[in-house]
Scaffold this active site. Structure first.
Site, mmCIF file in Angstrom:
data_model
loop_
_atom_site.group_PDB
_atom_site.id
_atom_site.type_symbol
_atom_site.label_atom_id
_atom_site.label_comp_id
_atom_site.label_asym_id
_atom_site.label_seq_id
_atom_site.Cartn_x
_atom_site.Cartn_y
_atom_site.Cartn_z
ATOM 1 N N SER A 100 0.836 -1.194 0.000
ATOM 2 C CA SER A 100 0.000 0.000 0.000
ATOM 3 C C SER A 100 0.871 1.243 0.000
ATOM 4 O O SER A 100 2.097 1.149 0.040
ATOM 5 C CB SER A 100 -0.917 0.004 1.221
ATOM 6 O OG SER A 100 -0.142 0.191 2.389
ATOM 7 N N LYS A 101 0.213 2.388 -0.014
ATOM 8 C CA LYS A 101 0.931 3.670 -0.161
ATOM 9 C C LYS A 101 2.032 3.832 0.873
ATOM 10 O O LYS A 101 3.055 4.434 0.604
ATOM 11 C CB LYS A 101 -0.034 4.861 -0.044
ATOM 12 C CG LYS A 101 -1.191 4.822 -0.986
ATOM 13 C CD LYS A 101 -2.464 4.391 -0.264
ATOM 14 C CE LYS A 101 -2.989 3.087 -0.826
ATOM 15 N NZ LYS A 101 -3.808 2.265 0.010
ATOM 16 N N ARG A 102 1.780 3.289 2.064
ATOM 17 C CA ARG A 102 2.792 3.540 3.090
ATOM 18 C C ARG A 102 4.093 2.771 2.833
ATOM 19 O O ARG A 102 5.093 3.006 3.473
ATOM 20 C CB ARG A 102 2.233 3.218 4.478
ATOM 21 C CG ARG A 102 1.982 1.779 4.754
ATOM 22 C CD ARG A 102 1.051 1.611 5.957
ATOM 23 N NE ARG A 102 0.431 0.319 5.944
ATOM 24 C CZ ARG A 102 1.021 -0.782 6.414
ATOM 25 N NH1 ARG A 102 2.219 -0.707 6.914
ATOM 26 N NH2 ARG A 102 0.407 -1.941 6.355
#
Length: 484
Positions: free
Chosen positions: A255-257
């Site tokens: 994911s984005k993180r």
RNA sequence: GUCCCCAUUGACUAGGGGUUAGGUCACCACCCUUUCAAGGUGGCGGCGGGGGUUCAAAUCCCCCUGGGGACGCCA
């Protein structure tokens, strides 16, 4: 006799052709346009595409935009851009489900007419309550079918799931068996008349002649639902294969993180599409000999569904970078120069001086394209800054006076050169070293410092030649002031 | 809560009853060398745990543990 042979050959050929038509692989990539093309989606698309190309089949692009609230045109475009950047082309489509509403209506009506679907009038609150209750008594959270025999004429349309089990054999795993009662009577058409994902997907896969549905792991629970729809509509089901997820370094879904998840972000960071594709292909697929680098043709030729693994893979930035470095090293400098110019225009830098030549010097040293502007910044501006640290470490290394003498002599030698190229420069430097009874390195290190402002650079003779005689002399003079 | 999936070094993976458990990235060392890369050579490091089955288990079966997914009028 000859004539007979010819006729027979033709007959066989046409039979083969028909057979091929009937059994031709048809696969698809069916994203919902609610965001950018992400790494996982790209891998799914790639595998479908590779399979289609490997088997000489068809790859269809279908946009699943039945969620009107979340779907956007920008997202559709972003997905198309991502696919095109990766070089994944489609043979049909893009089809938009939002444009196929009458088709789904027709099949919804068929399900109603044949008593395979019914309307449900439960409110959202009611459904929530049902769910809570189901969980509290240890049952599967789901709709309790209370509207099945109400005979309602409006509301959401639900499938009347038959009693029994739904079984399928996954392309990459074993047998799956689901209890229909656990699947529940799920929604086919919303109360506003918009069909839902499972319904449109099943109908389209059947109508578009899909032979294989290769998609993410997260769709496993959807497969029995779609199978139920297909069965109610008397369609032949495709074969299903569920790809494991792509994870971040902490093993949670990417994911984005974890950094960039959008494929286009990798383009912006200076990755080459070939490297991206190659890397993605290796996330869950491999050859027996563990080959790492594949040309697109090779990849297509060697791709096989049988060699797809069922365990999830961690997306490893370091390996991607390594691979990108390899592709950069092998790439045509002119092509790289064009790509680099895009970065300069973005970043507002000027990079017109023999960019291609500069690239040749850095091809084997960089992992991503924009690195060239950090490592080679001294090529891109007339003025350079020599950090204090470099002055201390290099310019006064073997004594200030000695360095001063060496640089002065170097300037003299180099400005006397009539032909200024790597070979003549090297020869001049080595001759000078010999004459002075010092090591060539004693000249090279200070020279590098004054020419580049760095301790690290490509071969200094190449660097000097590219900078040009005038610039070299000028920078030695400038550097001389720093020796103190 | 219910259902489901997955498990070989730090990462990607090969192997799928008998292998010194192979390759790639990363890491380390050495060689090459004007620095850094690149390249070359070598090295470190692994079958999650416990039970079975078997002459023999990384491989087959069961349990556990760990990680993940699904249970929407999202896709």
């Amino acid at each position: 006799m000859d004539g007979f042979v010819i006729v027979e050959t033709r007959l066989i050929a046409s039979l083969l052709h028909i057979l091929q038509e009937v059994t031709m692989t048809t696969v698809r990539f069916a994203p919902s346009p609610t965001g950018y093309l992400h790494v996982g989606g790209a891998r799914t698309a790639l595998f479908n595409w590779l399979y289609a190309r490997n088997t000489g089949g068809k790859f269809i692009l279908r946009i699943e935009d039945t969620d009107v609230k979340r779907s956007t045109q920008a997202a559709t475009q972003a997905i198309l851009d991502g696919l095109m950047w990766l070089g994944i082309d489609w043979d049909e489509g893009p089809y938009f489900q939002s444009e196929r509403l009458p088709i789904y209506q027709e099949y919804a009506q068929k399900l109603i007419d044949e008593d395979n679907a019914y309307y449900c009038t439960c409110s959202v609150d009611e459904l929530d309550e049902q769910k809570k209750q189901a969980i509290s008594i240890g049952r599967a959270a789901g709709y309790d079918r209370r509207c099945r025999d109400k005979g309602a004429k409006q509301g959401v349309l639900r499938l009347k799931a038959p009693i029994g089990n739904t079984v399928f054999h996954d392309l990459f795993r074993d047998r799956f068996e689901f209890d229909n009662s656990l699947i529940g009577d799920f929604v086919l058409v919303r109360s506003d008349g918009m069909p839902t994902y499972n319904f449109t997907c099943a109908v389209d896969d059947a109508l578009m002649g899909m032979t294989h549905v290769i998609r993410g792991d997260d769709h496993i629970p959807n497969t029995p639902k779609q199978l139920l729809i297909l069965a109610a509509l008397v369609f032949n089901p495709p074969r299903f294969g569920h790809l494991p997820l792509i994870l971040g370094t902490d093993k949670s879904p990417l994911s984005k993180r974890h950094g960039a998840v959008s494929v286009m972000a990798y383009q912006e960071q200076g990755f080459l599409p070939e490297a991206m594709v190659n890397y993605l292909a290796l996330l869950g697929w491999s050859t027996t000999d563990s080959q790492q680098l594949f040309s697109k043709e090779e990849m297509i030729k060697k791709f096989s569904l049988k060699r797809i693994t069922k365990n999830p893979a961690v997306f490893d930035m370091e390996k991607l970078q390594w691979m990108n470095g390899v592709y950069i090293k092998q790439a045509n400098p002119e092509k790289l120069a064009n790509l680099c110019r895009e970065f300069t225009s973005q970043k507002g830098k000027i990079g017109d001086i023999q960019l291609e030549e500069i690239i040749k010097l850095y091809q084997g040293r960089i992992k991503v394209l924009p690195e060239i502007y950090q490592l080679g910044d001294f090529f891109f501006s007339p003025e350079i800054h020599i950090p204090e640290k470099i002055c201390q470490e290099v310019l006064s290394m073997s004594g200030v006076e000695e360095v001063r003498e060496i640089l002065t002599e170097t300037k003299k030698v180099l400005s006397a050169l009539e032909i200024f190229n790597p070979d003549t420069i090297e020869q001049a430097i080595r001759t000078m070293a010999e004459r002075l009874g010092i090591k060539a390195a004693d000249i090279i290190h200070p020279l590098r410092a004054v020419l580049t402002g760095k301790k690290v650079s490509p071969g200094i003779f190449e660097v000097a030649a590219l900078l040009g005689q005038e610039m070299v002399v000028q920078r030695i003079e400038g550097g001389l002031c720093m020796v103190r």
